[in-house]
Design a protein around this motif. Structure first.
Motif, mmCIF file in Angstrom:
data_model
loop_
_atom_site.group_PDB
_atom_site.id
_atom_site.type_symbol
_atom_site.label_atom_id
_atom_site.label_comp_id
_atom_site.label_asym_id
_atom_site.label_seq_id
_atom_site.Cartn_x
_atom_site.Cartn_y
_atom_site.Cartn_z
ATOM 1 N N TRP A 29 -14.529 -1.290 -8.940
ATOM 2 C CA TRP A 29 -13.201 -0.784 -9.216
ATOM 3 C C TRP A 29 -12.901 -0.826 -10.716
ATOM 4 C CZ3 TRP A 29 -9.929 2.444 -7.667
ATOM 5 C CH2 TRP A 29 -8.698 2.521 -8.322
ATOM 6 N N LEU B 181 5.494 9.831 -14.494
ATOM 7 C CA LEU B 181 4.065 9.713 -14.812
ATOM 8 C C LEU B 181 3.274 9.126 -13.643
ATOM 9 C CD1 LEU B 181 4.412 8.713 -18.532
ATOM 10 C CD2 LEU B 181 2.959 10.570 -17.704
ATOM 11 N N LYS B 182 3.861 8.121 -12.986
ATOM 12 C CA LYS B 182 3.185 7.518 -11.843
ATOM 13 C C LYS B 182 2.934 8.569 -10.753
ATOM 14 C CE LYS B 182 4.730 3.841 -9.763
ATOM 15 N NZ LYS B 182 5.756 2.870 -9.317
ATOM 16 N N VAL C 98 -5.849 9.123 -18.264
ATOM 17 C CA VAL C 98 -4.449 8.795 -17.951
ATOM 18 C C VAL C 98 -3.658 8.638 -19.257
ATOM 19 C CG1 VAL C 98 -2.912 7.067 -16.920
ATOM 20 C CG2 VAL C 98 -5.023 7.710 -15.747
ATOM 21 N N VAL D 256 8.388 6.483 -16.544
ATOM 22 C CA VAL D 256 7.300 5.816 -15.814
ATOM 23 C C VAL D 256 7.161 6.430 -14.410
ATOM 24 C CG1 VAL D 256 6.482 3.622 -14.836
ATOM 25 C CG2 VAL D 256 7.476 3.664 -17.128
ATOM 26 N N ILE E 141 -1.329 0.991 -16.870
ATOM 27 C CA ILE E 141 -1.903 1.828 -17.946
ATOM 28 C C ILE E 141 -0.795 2.700 -18.547
ATOM 29 C CG2 ILE E 141 -3.607 3.629 -18.487
ATOM 30 C CD1 ILE E 141 -5.141 2.703 -15.915
ATOM 31 N N ILE E 142 0.040 3.276 -17.674
ATOM 32 C CA ILE E 142 1.118 4.166 -18.125
ATOM 33 C C ILE E 142 2.115 3.392 -18.990
ATOM 34 C CG2 ILE E 142 3.152 5.452 -17.305
ATOM 35 C CD1 ILE E 142 1.355 6.309 -14.885
ATOM 36 N N ARG E 143 2.527 2.222 -18.502
ATOM 37 C CA ARG E 143 3.514 1.428 -19.250
ATOM 38 C C ARG E 143 2.978 1.050 -20.630
ATOM 39 N NH1 ARG E 143 8.123 -0.059 -16.918
ATOM 40 N NH2 ARG E 143 8.213 0.110 -14.661
ATOM 41 N N LYS F 89 -9.627 1.485 -1.405
ATOM 42 C CA LYS F 89 -9.141 0.143 -1.725
ATOM 43 C C LYS F 89 -9.289 -0.774 -0.507
ATOM 44 C CE LYS F 89 -7.041 -2.050 -5.146
ATOM 45 N NZ LYS F 89 -7.762 -2.607 -6.230
ATOM 46 N N PHE G 153 -11.405 6.272 -15.852
ATOM 47 C CA PHE G 153 -10.274 7.210 -15.798
ATOM 48 C C PHE G 153 -9.115 6.844 -16.738
ATOM 49 C CE2 PHE G 153 -9.058 4.665 -11.871
ATOM 50 C CZ PHE G 153 -7.847 4.195 -12.333
ATOM 51 N N THR G 154 -9.150 5.615 -17.304
ATOM 52 C CA THR G 154 -8.055 5.187 -18.173
ATOM 53 C C THR G 154 -7.814 6.141 -19.372
ATOM 54 O OG1 THR G 154 -8.269 2.896 -17.510
ATOM 55 C CG2 THR G 154 -7.209 3.277 -19.623
ATOM 56 N N ASP H 21 2.616 2.302 -2.370
ATOM 57 C CA ASP H 21 2.705 2.839 -3.714
ATOM 58 C C ASP H 21 1.323 2.748 -4.377
ATOM 59 O OD1 ASP H 21 3.349 3.610 -6.206
ATOM 60 O OD2 ASP H 21 4.751 1.972 -6.639
ATOM 61 N N PRO H 22 0.457 3.728 -4.079
ATOM 62 C CA PRO H 22 -0.917 3.648 -4.585
ATOM 63 C C PRO H 22 -0.968 3.528 -6.108
ATOM 64 C CG PRO H 22 -0.628 5.636 -3.236
ATOM 65 C CD PRO H 22 0.685 4.941 -3.302
ATOM 66 N N ALA H 23 -0.057 4.210 -6.812
ATOM 67 C CA ALA H 23 -0.105 4.184 -8.280
ATOM 68 C C ALA H 23 0.023 2.756 -8.816
ATOM 69 C CB ALA H 23 0.999 5.060 -8.852
ATOM 70 N N SER H 24 0.895 1.963 -8.193
ATOM 71 C CA SER H 24 1.072 0.586 -8.661
ATOM 72 C C SER H 24 -0.127 -0.256 -8.271
ATOM 73 C CB SER H 24 2.319 -0.037 -8.044
ATOM 74 O OG SER H 24 3.430 0.716 -8.409
ATOM 75 N N ASN H 25 -0.556 -0.077 -7.008
ATOM 76 C CA ASN H 25 -1.674 -0.879 -6.505
ATOM 77 C C ASN H 25 -2.954 -0.652 -7.290
ATOM 78 O OD1 ASN H 25 -0.864 -2.460 -4.189
ATOM 79 N ND2 ASN H 25 -0.228 -0.498 -3.367
ATOM 80 N N LEU H 26 -3.123 0.547 -7.781
ATOM 81 C CA LEU H 26 -4.390 0.879 -8.420
ATOM 82 C C LEU H 26 -4.350 0.683 -9.932
ATOM 83 C CD1 LEU H 26 -5.043 4.004 -6.227
ATOM 84 C CD2 LEU H 26 -6.093 1.761 -5.994
ATOM 85 N N VAL I 102 -0.245 10.574 -20.732
ATOM 86 C CA VAL I 102 0.954 9.926 -21.296
ATOM 87 C C VAL I 102 1.245 10.507 -22.686
ATOM 88 C CG1 VAL I 102 1.992 7.741 -22.021
ATOM 89 C CG2 VAL I 102 0.570 7.806 -19.968
ATOM 90 N N PHE J 251 0.805 -1.210 0.000
ATOM 91 C CA PHE J 251 0.000 0.000 0.000
ATOM 92 C C PHE J 251 0.849 1.276 0.000
ATOM 93 C CE2 PHE J 251 -3.423 -2.777 1.732
ATOM 94 C CZ PHE J 251 -4.261 -2.623 0.643
ATOM 95 N N LEU K 235 -2.429 2.015 -12.121
ATOM 96 C CA LEU K 235 -2.006 3.181 -12.905
ATOM 97 C C LEU K 235 -0.716 2.896 -13.665
ATOM 98 C CD1 LEU K 235 -2.811 6.158 -13.375
ATOM 99 C CD2 LEU K 235 -1.298 6.775 -11.505
ATOM 100 N N GLU K 236 0.203 2.215 -12.988
ATOM 101 C CA GLU K 236 1.496 1.931 -13.617
ATOM 102 C C GLU K 236 1.310 1.100 -14.888
ATOM 103 O OE1 GLU K 236 4.533 0.567 -11.016
ATOM 104 O OE2 GLU K 236 5.936 0.207 -12.668
ATOM 105 N N LEU L 134 -6.437 4.905 -1.083
ATOM 106 C CA LEU L 134 -6.029 3.809 -0.211
ATOM 107 C C LEU L 134 -7.194 3.360 0.658
ATOM 108 C CD1 LEU L 134 -3.049 3.231 -0.527
ATOM 109 C CD2 LEU L 134 -2.657 4.190 1.715
#
Lengths: 27, 201
Positions: free
Chosen positions: B25, B61-62, B36, B58, A13-15, B199, B32-33, A3-8, B40, A1, A10-11, B196
């Motif tokens: 979720w 952006l993150k 995002v 990365v 989608i970005i990659r 989640k 939101f994708t 790193d919210p960006a990874s957990n959610l 990018v 928890f 986001l990472e 958080l």
């Protein structure tokens, strides 16, 4: 928890969005 | 107890009580994708961004996507009428959102958006400001701080020269804009805490 960006997801989608031009750079 | 998702990046704050947490979720993520992906695409067009390492692209952006989206969608917050337009197109009053459980983050977003919109920036100035927001060398996990710092300095210089040229009699605008950076960080932190909590819930 920490790193919210990874957990959610986001990472991921970005990659994926970056991937196209990152592959171009590696060629 | 009814659940709401009071994020304007969501199509609507209403959550179908019959849906599982995972489904809720996924639906939210789906809404939101595109935004995002837009960030990018925007980043790819910043001169010099693609020259940074893949890892640093990365990481930036993150860390910065939320802040760029706040600036990009500041116009969804209608300060005078105290309402927010969600991406689904529906408008909700602050009072209604409060009853759905929104708290300090929403008030802070309104404060921020009001001050930003009052600066009366052009689209070009806003874009350059978003680039400055994104390319910040002090984000966590940056491996080549010098490269990011060099790009950040170039962008800040370009922003200063654009603002000075467009607003010759309002020298304080550039300073006010830079002071928005820590405000965005604090919004980002509040937002992460709420995500958080969501989640965990």
């Amino acid at each position: 928890f920490n790193d919210p960006a990874s957990n959610l997801g986001l990472e991921d989608i970005i990659r994926k969005a970056l991937m196209g031009n990152l592959e171009e750079r590696q060629e | 107890s009814r659940m709401y998702l009071v994020c304007p990046m969501n199509t609507s704050p209403q959550v179908d009580p019959h849906k599982s947490g995972q489904d809720v979720w996924e639906e939210f993520s789906h809404s939101f994708t595109p935004a995002v992906r837009e960030v990018v695409e925007f980043a790819k067009k910043i001169p010099g961004f693609r020259e940074l390492s893949q890892h640093d692209q990365v990481s930036l952006l993150k860390a910065g996507t939320f802040e760029v989206l706040v600036v990009r969608f500041a116009s969804l917050f209608h300060v005078k009428e105290r309402s927010v337009t969600f991406l689904g197109g529906q408008k909700y009053s602050v009072d209604a959102l409060r009853t759905m459980g929104s708290g300090d983050l929403l008030s802070s977003m309104f404060d921020f958006c009001e001050k930003l919109m009052n600066l009366g920036l052009s689209e070009e100035e806003m874009s350059l400001f978003m680039a400055v927001v994104l390319v910040s060398a002090d984000r966590s996990g940056i491996e080549n701080v010098n490269s990011v710092e060099a790009l950040q300095e170039t962008l800040i210089r370009a922003l200063r020269s654009l603002i000075t040229r467009n607003h010759p009699n309002e020298s304080a605008i550039f300073t006010k804009l830079l002071l928005k950076l820590p405000d965005l960080r604090s919004l980002n932190n509040m937002h992460s805490e709420q995500l958080l909590a969501f989640k965990v819930h």
